[in-house]
Scaffold this active site. Structure first.
Site, PDB file in Angstrom:
ATOM      1  N   ARG A 147       0.841  -1.186   0.000  1.00 23.95           N
ATOM      2  CA  ARG A 147       0.000   0.000   0.000  1.00 23.95           C
ATOM      3  C   ARG A 147       0.876   1.237   0.000  1.00 23.95           C
ATOM      4  O   ARG A 147       1.882   1.311   0.702  1.00 23.95           O
ATOM      5  CB  ARG A 147      -0.934   0.026   1.211  1.00 23.95           C
ATOM      6  CG  ARG A 147      -1.956  -1.103   1.215  1.00 23.95           C
ATOM      7  CD  ARG A 147      -2.978  -0.868   0.094  1.00 23.95           C
ATOM      8  NE  ARG A 147      -3.958  -1.922   0.037  1.00 23.95           N
ATOM      9  CZ  ARG A 147      -4.054  -2.796  -0.961  1.00 23.95           C
ATOM     10  NH1 ARG A 147      -3.200  -2.759  -1.957  1.00 23.95           N
ATOM     11  NH2 ARG A 147      -4.993  -3.695  -0.966  1.00 23.95           N
ATOM     12  N   GLU A 157      -3.558   6.735  -8.480  1.00 23.53           N
ATOM     13  CA  GLU A 157      -3.509   5.794  -9.587  1.00 23.53           C
ATOM     14  C   GLU A 157      -4.644   6.091 -10.548  1.00 23.53           C
ATOM     15  O   GLU A 157      -5.743   6.407 -10.110  1.00 23.53           O
ATOM     16  CB  GLU A 157      -3.616   4.361  -9.056  1.00 23.53           C
ATOM     17  CG  GLU A 157      -2.408   3.974  -8.245  1.00 23.53           C
ATOM     18  CD  GLU A 157      -2.501   2.579  -7.643  1.00 23.53           C
ATOM     19  OE1 GLU A 157      -3.610   2.013  -7.557  1.00 23.53           O
ATOM     20  OE2 GLU A 157      -1.453   2.050  -7.267  1.00 23.53           O
ATOM     21  N   HIS A 173      -0.110  -1.233 -10.468  1.00 22.25           N
ATOM     22  CA  HIS A 173      -0.899  -1.949  -9.467  1.00 22.25           C
ATOM     23  C   HIS A 173      -1.351  -3.314  -9.997  1.00 22.25           C
ATOM     24  O   HIS A 173      -2.516  -3.675  -9.916  1.00 22.25           O
ATOM     25  CB  HIS A 173      -2.102  -1.114  -9.045  1.00 22.25           C
ATOM     26  CG  HIS A 173      -2.568  -1.441  -7.659  1.00 22.25           C
ATOM     27  ND1 HIS A 173      -3.067  -0.489  -6.829  1.00 22.25           N
ATOM     28  CD2 HIS A 173      -2.596  -2.583  -6.954  1.00 22.25           C
ATOM     29  CE1 HIS A 173      -3.403  -1.044  -5.673  1.00 22.25           C
ATOM     30  NE2 HIS A 173      -3.126  -2.320  -5.738  1.00 22.25           N
TER      31      HIS A 173
END
Length: 150
Positions: A49, A77, A96
């Site tokens: 994270r 993102e 990601h």
């Protein structure tokens, strides 16, 4: 294997994998002070994270050529197409995706199947964890907004 403090671990590690959920206690767990502990040319791989690491500090170390980094999670993102980090030498930028690899899904399925087999035999699960209220309340991942079709 001997237990070691975070400072000891960082100062002796050439490769560091950051795999942590976010809590109030570990926000910027890896900040400027901790990054300074890493040996020159160390590699830091972040796949957990974003708030666990101080991004400006990490990116400054990479820009100076002192550290190399692989980052799969970002504060915002997707990373903007014109963000200078996209051209930063010494940085591998991922979108990601580390948790979405077929191998990861296969491993998750195997773990669930292992525990379901134990449960079917009347045994306690080994790999699954109960969602303990006292722990869930500490997580600080941003909530996901769901759009419902009408």
């Amino acid at each position: 294997m001997l237990p070691a403090s975070l400072d000891e671990t960082l100062s002796r590690s050439r490769f560091v994998f950051v795999l942590a959920t976010v809590t109030d206690e570990n926000r910027h767990l890896i900040g400027e002070r901790e990054l300074e502990l890493l040996p020159d040319s160390a590699r830091l791989v972040l796949v957990s994270r974003a708030p666990v690491v101080d991004y400006p500090a990490l990116l400054a170390h990479v820009a100076r050529g002192r550290l190399l980094a692989g980052i799969d999670v970002w504060p915002e993102e997707p990373v903007a197409a014109d963000d200078p980090v996209r051209d930063l030498d010494g940085l591998v930028l991922s979108a990601h995706r580390a948790g979405g690899m077929p191998e990861a899904f296969q491993a998750i399925g195997d773990m669930v199947l292992d525990d379901l087999t134990l449960l079917a035999q009347g045994l306690p699960p080994v790999r699954m964890q109960s969602a303990a209220r006292e722990l869930v309340g500490r997580y600080r991942n941003r909530p996901v907004t769901c759009l419902r079709s009408r």
